[in-house]
Design an enzyme around this catalytic site. Structure first.
Site, PDB file in Angstrom:
ATOM      1  N   HIS A 128       0.305 -11.770   1.759  1.00 11.57           N
ATOM      2  CA  HIS A 128      -0.665 -10.999   0.993  1.00 11.57           C
ATOM      3  C   HIS A 128      -1.287 -11.791  -0.159  1.00 11.57           C
ATOM      4  O   HIS A 128      -2.414 -11.526  -0.564  1.00 11.57           O
ATOM      5  CB  HIS A 128       0.010  -9.742   0.438  1.00 11.57           C
ATOM      6  CG  HIS A 128      -0.928  -8.602   0.192  1.00 11.57           C
ATOM      7  ND1 HIS A 128      -0.538  -7.289   0.217  1.00 11.57           N
ATOM      8  CD2 HIS A 128      -2.253  -8.576  -0.073  1.00 11.57           C
ATOM      9  CE1 HIS A 128      -1.584  -6.516  -0.039  1.00 11.57           C
ATOM     10  NE2 HIS A 128      -2.624  -7.275  -0.219  1.00 11.57           N
ATOM     11  N   GLY A 171     -18.126  -3.800  -1.868  1.00  7.35           N
ATOM     12  CA  GLY A 171     -17.896  -4.009  -3.292  1.00  7.35           C
ATOM     13  C   GLY A 171     -17.079  -2.910  -3.929  1.00  7.35           C
ATOM     14  O   GLY A 171     -17.435  -2.403  -4.999  1.00  7.35           O
ATOM     15  N   GLY A 223     -16.874   0.099  -3.110  1.00  2.00           N
ATOM     16  CA  GLY A 223     -17.649   1.329  -3.176  1.00  2.00           C
ATOM     17  C   GLY A 223     -18.949   1.234  -3.946  1.00  2.00           C
ATOM     18  O   GLY A 223     -19.756   2.172  -3.919  1.00  2.00           O
ATOM     19  N   TYR A 260       0.821  -1.212   0.000  1.00  2.00           N
ATOM     20  CA  TYR A 260       0.000   0.000   0.000  1.00  2.00           C
ATOM     21  C   TYR A 260       0.854   1.260   0.000  1.00  2.00           C
ATOM     22  O   TYR A 260       0.353   2.355  -0.241  1.00  2.00           O
ATOM     23  CB  TYR A 260      -0.925   0.039   1.222  1.00  2.00           C
ATOM     24  CG  TYR A 260      -1.913  -1.089   1.322  1.00  2.00           C
ATOM     25  CD1 TYR A 260      -2.175  -1.930   0.240  1.00  2.00           C
ATOM     26  CD2 TYR A 260      -2.601  -1.324   2.507  1.00  2.00           C
ATOM     27  CE1 TYR A 260      -3.079  -2.969   0.347  1.00  2.00           C
ATOM     28  CE2 TYR A 260      -3.513  -2.359   2.614  1.00  2.00           C
ATOM     29  CZ  TYR A 260      -3.746  -3.182   1.530  1.00  2.00           C
ATOM     30  OH  TYR A 260      -4.654  -4.221   1.652  1.00  2.00           O
TER      31      TYR A 260
END
Length: 275
Positions: A102, A184, A186, A36
């Protein structure tokens, strides 16, 4: 995932304000990852409040230098140690509470990766282990090497593939399910603007109907639906709604108080609603 320094000028999008609003509201888990590219920001943000935070981070995704969005998976034991030490430095902490692989590797046996992650626990650099983007068989094989505390996968009213194999495996092993993208990405916040091909019309109608009955938003109902999955599957479920706004954060927290009836839950399940 999307918290960035360059939004700090907007009070609603100040990343420090977003995280502190979460902590003030009683949220305890802060989830990041080396991929990130904001671990330094998270580390500075929680400094002074470290005791209030269950800090989660991840390793294994290495961004490619060429094509935008491309990545490779690194899960070899030497890289496990290297990645953890780098994250500890960026986060400026002595221990990571929950450390995830991850993404599964197609080349490194998961037993080798988890064995190296287990060494981090022995060294006191990590408290608990997690997996993300894996199969049910990966989870079982990993758990045989070291207890897997958390499984992080996409889970929403729109995306339920996890319920077929992964959730039963997690329930059987006592692994907590951390549901990322519970709205989802957004979509559930944009029900009225969402094209039919992205969100089925029956689901869209159900979200709006249930939301209206509760004086809530469709996005809050979708998040409450994920909260309720732990009752259905008898497994602890922690929704992980990413947000970059204080206002959205508060709306997400409020969704935890929505109590959906059995009829409403069936209304949100097209297979049951049609039967």
């Amino acid at each position: 995932m999307r918290l960035r320094e360059d939004t700090a000028a907007d009070p609603d999008r100040d990343p420090v304000a977003v995280v502190h609003a979460a902590l003030d509201a009683g949220v305890t888990m802060v989830d990041t990852a080396d991929a990130y590219q904001n671990e330094e920001l998270i580390g500075r943000t929680i400094r002074g409040r470290r005791g209030e935070v269950l800090l989660a981070s991840k390793f294994g995704l290495v961004w490619g230098a060429g094509i935008a969005g491309s990545f490779e998976v690194r899960a070899d034991p030497a890289y496990v140690q290297q990645a953890c030490e780098a994250s500890l430095r960026r986060l400026d902490v002595e221990v990571i509470d929950l450390y995830y692989l991850h993404h599964r590797s197609d080349t490194i046996p998961i037993e080798d990766t988890v064995g190296a992650m287990s060494d981090l626990v022995t060294q006191g650099k990590v408290r608990a282990l997690g997996l993300s983007n894996v199969t049910a068989e990966d989870l079982r094989r990993a758990h045989a090497v070291h207890p897997i505390a958390a499984l992080q996968e996409q889970w929403s009213v729109l995306q339920r593939d996890i319920e077929t194999q992964l959730v039963p495996a997690a329930a059987g092993l006592g692994t907590v399910v951390v549901a990322h993208s519970p709205n989802g990405h957004g979509l559930m916040h944009q029900v009225r603007r969402t094209a039919d091909e992205q969100l089925p019309s029956d689901l869209r109608a159900a979200l709006e109907e249930v939301a209206g009955a509760h004086g809530a938003t469709p996005g809050q109902v979708a998040l409450a639906w994920v909260h309720h999955r732990q009752q259905v599957h008898d497994v602890p479920v922690i929704p992980l709604p990413g947000t970059t706004r204080v206002s959205h954060l508060r709306a997400n927290v409020a969704a935890a108080d929505l109590d959906l009836s059995d009829d409403e839950l069936r209304r949100l399940d097209p297979t049951q609603a049609a039967s």
